[in-house]
Scaffold this motif. Structure first.
Motif, short mmCIF file in Angstrom:
data_model
loop_
_atom_site.label_atom_id
_atom_site.label_comp_id
_atom_site.label_asym_id
_atom_site.label_seq_id
_atom_site.Cartn_x
_atom_site.Cartn_y
_atom_site.Cartn_z
N TRP A 188 -0.41 8.57 4.10
CA TRP A 188 -0.18 6.94 4.59
C TRP A 188 -0.04 6.82 6.01
O TRP A 188 -0.54 6.02 6.71
CB TRP A 188 0.77 6.58 3.75
CG TRP A 188 0.88 4.87 4.17
CD1 TRP A 188 0.04 4.09 3.64
CD2 TRP A 188 1.75 4.35 4.80
NE1 TRP A 188 0.23 2.61 3.90
CE2 TRP A 188 1.28 2.88 4.96
CE3 TRP A 188 2.73 4.69 5.67
CZ2 TRP A 188 2.20 1.93 5.60
CZ3 TRP A 188 3.62 3.60 6.60
CH2 TRP A 188 3.34 2.19 6.27
N GLN A 207 0.89 -1.41 -0.05
CA GLN A 207 0.01 -0.09 -0.09
C GLN A 207 0.91 1.14 0.11
O GLN A 207 0.62 2.21 -0.75
CB GLN A 207 -0.95 0.09 1.14
CG GLN A 207 -1.81 1.09 1.27
CD GLN A 207 -2.85 1.10 2.48
OE1 GLN A 207 -2.43 0.60 3.50
NE2 GLN A 207 -3.93 1.82 2.60
N GLU A 242 -4.33 6.62 12.63
CA GLU A 242 -5.69 6.40 12.88
C GLU A 242 -6.20 5.01 13.02
O GLU A 242 -6.89 4.64 14.03
CB GLU A 242 -6.64 7.22 11.63
CG GLU A 242 -7.96 7.11 11.92
CD GLU A 242 -8.58 7.62 10.87
OE1 GLU A 242 -10.01 7.77 10.69
OE2 GLU A 242 -8.24 7.77 9.73
N TYR A 243 -5.68 4.17 12.39
CA TYR A 243 -6.01 2.76 12.29
C TYR A 243 -5.48 2.18 13.74
O TYR A 243 -6.37 1.50 14.42
CB TYR A 243 -5.04 1.85 11.34
CG TYR A 243 -5.33 0.47 11.64
CD1 TYR A 243 -6.35 -0.27 11.22
CD2 TYR A 243 -4.32 -0.32 11.95
CE1 TYR A 243 -6.83 -1.45 11.54
CE2 TYR A 243 -4.22 -1.68 11.98
CZ TYR A 243 -5.58 -2.18 11.90
OH TYR A 243 -5.43 -3.61 12.18
N PHE A 244 -4.05 2.45 14.00
CA PHE A 244 -3.73 2.21 15.59
C PHE A 244 -4.52 2.85 16.43
O PHE A 244 -4.72 2.06 17.59
CB PHE A 244 -2.18 2.46 15.59
CG PHE A 244 -1.41 1.55 14.57
CD1 PHE A 244 -1.40 0.13 14.80
CD2 PHE A 244 -0.31 1.97 13.71
CE1 PHE A 244 -0.53 -0.83 14.02
CE2 PHE A 244 0.48 1.11 13.13
CZ PHE A 244 0.30 -0.10 13.01
N ARG A 260 -7.60 3.66 16.49
CA ARG A 260 -9.10 3.12 16.81
C ARG A 260 -8.78 1.77 17.36
O ARG A 260 -9.92 1.27 17.78
CB ARG A 260 -9.60 3.03 15.19
CG ARG A 260 -10.05 4.18 14.93
CD ARG A 260 -10.94 4.24 13.59
NE ARG A 260 -11.24 5.55 13.09
CZ ARG A 260 -12.43 5.68 12.07
NH1 ARG A 260 -12.80 4.72 11.72
NH2 ARG A 260 -12.54 6.83 11.93
N THR A 261 -7.99 0.76 16.72
CA THR A 261 -7.80 -0.51 17.39
C THR A 261 -7.46 -0.42 18.87
O THR A 261 -7.94 -1.41 19.61
CB THR A 261 -6.77 -1.36 16.67
OG1 THR A 261 -5.44 -0.67 16.60
CG2 THR A 261 -7.17 -1.69 15.37
N TYR A 262 -6.64 0.60 19.43
CA TYR A 262 -6.11 0.58 20.66
C TYR A 262 -7.62 0.99 21.49
O TYR A 262 -7.66 0.52 22.63
CB TYR A 262 -5.29 2.06 20.90
CG TYR A 262 -4.83 2.11 22.34
CD1 TYR A 262 -4.06 1.37 23.07
CD2 TYR A 262 -5.69 3.38 22.94
CE1 TYR A 262 -3.75 1.74 24.38
CE2 TYR A 262 -5.20 3.49 24.14
CZ TYR A 262 -4.09 2.57 24.80
OH TYR A 262 -4.14 3.11 26.29
N MET A 310 -3.04 7.73 7.95
CA MET A 310 -4.09 6.63 8.11
C MET A 310 -3.47 5.49 8.92
O MET A 310 -4.27 4.99 9.55
CB MET A 310 -4.10 6.12 6.50
CG MET A 310 -4.88 6.97 5.72
SD MET A 310 -5.17 6.54 3.70
CE MET A 310 -5.21 4.82 3.95
N ARG A 311 -2.11 5.14 8.95
CA ARG A 311 -1.94 3.95 9.92
C ARG A 311 -2.19 4.43 11.42
O ARG A 311 -2.35 3.65 12.26
CB ARG A 311 -0.38 3.67 9.45
CG ARG A 311 -0.13 3.22 8.19
CD ARG A 311 -0.79 1.84 8.05
NE ARG A 311 -0.39 0.80 8.89
CZ ARG A 311 -0.81 -0.23 9.10
NH1 ARG A 311 -1.99 -0.81 8.40
NH2 ARG A 311 -0.32 -1.36 10.10
N LYS A 364 -10.54 0.60 20.45
CA LYS A 364 -11.56 -0.72 20.64
C LYS A 364 -11.10 -1.73 21.76
O LYS A 364 -12.16 -2.06 22.50
CB LYS A 364 -11.53 -1.21 19.41
CG LYS A 364 -12.59 -2.30 19.00
CD LYS A 364 -12.81 -2.92 17.71
CE LYS A 364 -13.69 -3.96 17.63
NZ LYS A 364 -13.54 -4.67 16.13
#
Length: 53
Positions: free
Chosen positions: A34, A5, A40-42, A44-46, A37-38, A48
């Motif tokens: 990029w 990606q 933001e992903y980390f 959100r998973t943290y 985005m990474r 959650k």
């Protein structure tokens, strides 16, 4: 090893940068997108994992 990606973002940024400004400016802009985005992903998973218990 560079993720697929990220390589796609680098190629797109380089191509767009050639026509709209500078090759390295386009690449740096896409790499920053990029990274955002990474992150933001980390985040959100943290959230959650830690806040949905």
């Amino acid at each position: 090893m560079i993720p697929k990606q990220l390589m796609t973002y680098i190629f797109i940024g380089g191509g767009v940068g050639l026509f709209l400004g500078g090759f390295w400016n386009g690449i740096s802009a896409m790499v920053l997108i990029w990274i955002a985005m990474r992150l933001e992903y980390f985040i959100r998973t943290y959230e959650k994992v830690n806040f949905e218990r």
